[in-house]
Design a protein around this motif. Structure first.
Motif, PDB file in Angstrom:
ATOM      1  N   GLY A  20       0.787  -1.219   0.000  1.00 59.26           N
ATOM      2  CA  GLY A  20       0.000   0.000   0.000  1.00 59.26           C
ATOM      3  C   GLY A  20       0.819   1.269   0.000  1.00 59.26           C
ATOM      4  O   GLY A  20       1.821   1.384   0.692  1.00 59.26           O
ATOM      5  N   SER A  23      -2.816   5.776  -1.039  1.00 61.33           N
ATOM      6  CA  SER A  23      -4.230   5.709  -1.397  1.00 61.33           C
ATOM      7  C   SER A  23      -5.079   5.254  -0.219  1.00 61.33           C
ATOM      8  O   SER A  23      -4.637   4.489   0.628  1.00 61.33           O
ATOM      9  N   ARG A  24      -6.322   5.727  -0.185  1.00 61.22           N
ATOM     10  CA  ARG A  24      -7.238   5.395   0.914  1.00 61.22           C
ATOM     11  C   ARG A  24      -8.648   5.153   0.364  1.00 61.22           C
ATOM     12  O   ARG A  24      -8.913   5.345  -0.813  1.00 61.22           O
ATOM     13  N   TYR A  25      -9.521   4.761   1.268  1.00 63.79           N
ATOM     14  CA  TYR A  25     -10.949   4.654   1.012  1.00 63.79           C
ATOM     15  C   TYR A  25     -11.268   3.661  -0.107  1.00 63.79           C
ATOM     16  O   TYR A  25     -10.876   2.517  -0.032  1.00 63.79           O
ATOM     17  N   ARG A  28      -7.516   1.484  -3.533  1.00 64.35           N
ATOM     18  CA  ARG A  28      -6.297   1.091  -2.823  1.00 64.35           C
ATOM     19  C   ARG A  28      -5.255   0.624  -3.846  1.00 64.35           C
ATOM     20  O   ARG A  28      -5.383  -0.446  -4.430  1.00 64.35           O
ATOM     21  N   GLY A 220      -4.282   5.000  14.213  1.00 65.64           N
ATOM     22  CA  GLY A 220      -3.863   5.126  12.820  1.00 65.64           C
ATOM     23  C   GLY A 220      -2.351   5.244  12.709  1.00 65.64           C
ATOM     24  O   GLY A 220      -1.661   5.555  13.685  1.00 65.64           O
TER      25      GLY A 220
END
Length: 262
Positions: A20, A23-25, A28, A220
């Motif tokens: 990863g 990028s999020r949500y 990905r 996080g």
């Protein structure tokens, strides 16, 4: 306290890997090679550490990565809906901490996840010998299942290639035999192959943000920055130095895309 150093060598191969990036949500992405966060996460899982456990002893390990087989990019397209026909929950919560429904109502969610398929990497980590000896044992007998970037990506074959005496990361990457799959060995018939690699180097000219402070889901992860240096290493393939049969004169003798795995 001992100052002895050693190098742990890992083979990272699987049908699917995903390292990863930022990028999020619902989208990905994957980077083209393993990240320090991903490799340290594998080691922490093997060692049986919880997500909240300290990573202070792992962060000082220096990482080098060699691309033995680049693989190809795969996009996995998902649609998600509630089997009861209810609107999907949103990311917002109410005063009681419960997720709100989407407004306007959203009944189908779309996600896209990217993977590297059929890729093989050699990763080397340099650090204190006692620490790496314990991690090497843990990788061979992991407490938690190992994965290459995501839980859905278990490695194939033994991950650990053992420990090496203290040496420069570039020297180790140039010495470890080529780890490509059998079909890749059949594709590349030259006596040597030139492989892309990066090594962690404070004087490197490329900065990457992949040093984790924690893997805790509550707080996080905040990623720190490290400097790396790009290089090329030449590795023997094990093929004869000369052709055993008459060369094929119907095609070009040089394939400029071979290094890309095309």
């Amino acid at each position: 306290m001992t100052t002895d150093q050693s190098v742990l060598v890992l083979r990272l191969a699987a049908p699917l890997q995903s390292w990863g990036g930022p990028s999020r949500y619902n989208r990905r992405d994957t980077l083209p090679q393993p990240t320090k966060s991903g490799v340290l996460g594998l080691l922490a899982a093997a060692d049986g550490r919880s997500r909240e456990a300290s990573l202070s002893d792992l962060l000082g390990l220096h990482l080098g990565v060699r691309v033995d087989q680049p693989g190809t990019l795969l996009r996995d397209y998902h649609t998600v809906s509630d089997h009861r026909g209810l609107p999907l929950p949103s990311a917002k919560v109410d005063a009681k901490g419960l997720q709100k429904k989407t407004s306007p109502a959203k009944y189908t969610g779309v996600t896209q996840r990217y993977y590297l398929q059929d890729a093989v990497f050699t990763a080397v980590l340099r650090g204190p010998a006692p620490l790496l000896a314990g991690l090497e044992h843990a990788v061979r007998q992991p407490v938690f299942p190992l994965s290459l970037g995501r839980r859905s990506c278990p490695p194939t074959g033994p991950v650990s290639l053992g420990l090496r005496p203290d040496a420069d990361l570039q020297e180790v990457l140039a010495d470890v035999p080529w780890q490509a799959s059998a079909h890749r060995h059949r594709q590349i018939r030259t006596p040597q192959v030139v492989l892309d690699a990066t090594v962690e180097d404070p004087s490197g000219d490329l900065l990457v943000d992949d040093v984790p402070d924690t893997y805790s889901l509550k707080t996080g992860t905040v990623f720190g920055r490290r400097a790396v240096r790009h290089l090329w290493v030449t590795i023997p393939t094990g093929h004869p130095t000369g052709p055993t049969t008459a060369p094929d004169q119907t095609g070009p003798g040089h394939d400029p895309f071979a290094l890309l795995g095309w």
